[in-house]
Every structure is written in C-alpha cells, then in structure tokens.
Design a protein around this motif. Structure first.
Motif, short mmCIF file in Angstrom:
data_model
loop_
_atom_site.label_atom_id
_atom_site.label_comp_id
_atom_site.label_asym_id
_atom_site.label_seq_id
_atom_site.Cartn_x
_atom_site.Cartn_y
_atom_site.Cartn_z
N GLY A 2 0.80 -1.21 0.00
CA GLY A 2 0.00 0.00 0.00
C GLY A 2 0.84 1.27 0.00
O GLY A 2 2.06 1.23 -0.04
N ASP A 3 0.15 2.37 0.05
CA ASP A 3 0.76 3.69 0.01
C ASP A 3 0.83 4.24 1.44
O ASP A 3 -0.16 4.76 1.97
N GLU A 96 -7.15 0.01 3.69
CA GLU A 96 -7.71 -0.59 2.47
C GLU A 96 -7.85 0.45 1.37
O GLU A 96 -7.53 0.17 0.21
N GLY A 99 -4.62 1.02 -0.35
CA GLY A 99 -4.07 -0.09 -1.13
C GLY A 99 -3.45 -1.22 -0.34
O GLY A 99 -2.81 -2.10 -0.92
#
Length: 187
Positions: A2-3, A96, A99
């Motif tokens: 994820g970011d 979520e 990402g």
C-alpha cells in the motif's frame, strides 16, 4: 504494498478534527506524530504496519467520550475496549483505501486492540512505542498532578507492559529516581 504516505495523511486528516488541543494542535494528531517519532527512535526499520498502527492508535479518540460510560473500573474498561475497536476499524478502512491488503489491516487491528501483548512481536512493538511515548511526553505532567503512590503504580504498570529490550532502553534513556527506576529492572 500500500501507500504509506496516503495512509498517514488520511489518519492525520481524520485527527485534524479533534476539538481538544495540546500546544495549539489537535490532541489526537499530535499524539500520532509523537508515536511516529517513537517508532523511528525505537524501530528505525519498522514495517508499514507498525508505522500505521502507531500513527492511528488514537484516531478519532474524542468521538467516544469517557463520560458516556458508567463510572468505575468496568465502565472505564468498556470505554477502552470500544475505543480500541473503533481505532482498529477506522485505521483498517484507511489502509484498504490506501491499497493495503485485508490481512495487513487485520494485523494493524490486532495490534491496536493489543491482542497478543507479550506473545506477538508486532503487538509488543506497538506497546513499547506507546510506553515510550507516555514516558517521553505525558509522564511528567501526569506525575505533577498525582500523589507519589499513584505515580509509582502507573510506572510499575507501564514497565510490566514493556518488553525486556524496551525496559532496558528506558533505564538507559530516562533519568528517573531510584524508586521509579526499580520498576524497569529486569528480574
């Protein structure tokens, strides 16, 4: 993966709405920043899940008020449990959106809810960060407002939650009177 920057920014944006101020800044937002500083200090190679759990540990804390729960220990513990669930859910939603996988969000949720303290390395790492944040920024104001016996009690409870490594670091990094330092001694 994820970011991380997006997740941290979303947590900070949520906490910017905290009506309670500390040094002119929303309390929850400042607390998250202080937690991130302690992650960097204690775990310079920390995973994203630890960084996010630390930053979001008190997300939207003001939304569940202690006054809305019954007086006494049972009311207090219920409030704390409900807060932890709220924090875990909100941070999971943010993760979520940024990402991260459901598994990563569940790991962070378990960390924030403190499920597996002393048994799970991730949960224990977050607890060590929490304790160092308390000792660094919140202990002195707490101690100034409470009698010595209550101060000793809270120090002993804090030390019991910490890993052996964190207790050793606390002894090395904090200047404490002998009677308080004794709580951090390794048996």
């Amino acid at each position: 993966m994820g970011d991380l920057a997006a997740a941290i920014a979303a947590i900070d944006a949520a906490n910017a709405a905290d009506p309670n101020l500390d040094d002119g800044q929303p309390e929850a937002q400042l607390y998250g920043q202080r937690m991130s500083q302690q992650v960097d200090h204690l775990f310079p190679d920390a995973s994203d899940v630890l960084k996010i759990a630390a930053r979001g540990q008190h997300i939207e804390r003001w939304t569940l008020k202690r006054a809305d729960y019954p007086e006494g220990r049972t009311g207090y513990l219920t409030w704390r449990r409900d807060l932890a669930r709220h924090h875990a859910t909100r941070v999971g939603q943010i993760m979520e959106t940024a990402g991260y996988t459901v598994d990563d969000a569940e790991t962070v949720g378990r960390m924030i809810r403190k499920e597996g303290i002393k048994r799970d390395a991730d949960v224990q790492a977050l607890e060590d960060v929490i304790c160092f944040t308390f000792l660094t920024w919140y202990f002195a104001p707490f101690a100034a407002k409470h009698p010595d016996d209550k101060v000793l009690d809270i120090v002993q409870k804090t030390a019991r939650k910490m890993s052996t490594q964190a207790r050793t670091r606390a002894l090395a990094e904090f200047d404490m009177p002998d009677h308080l330092a004794a709580a951090f001694q390794i048996d």
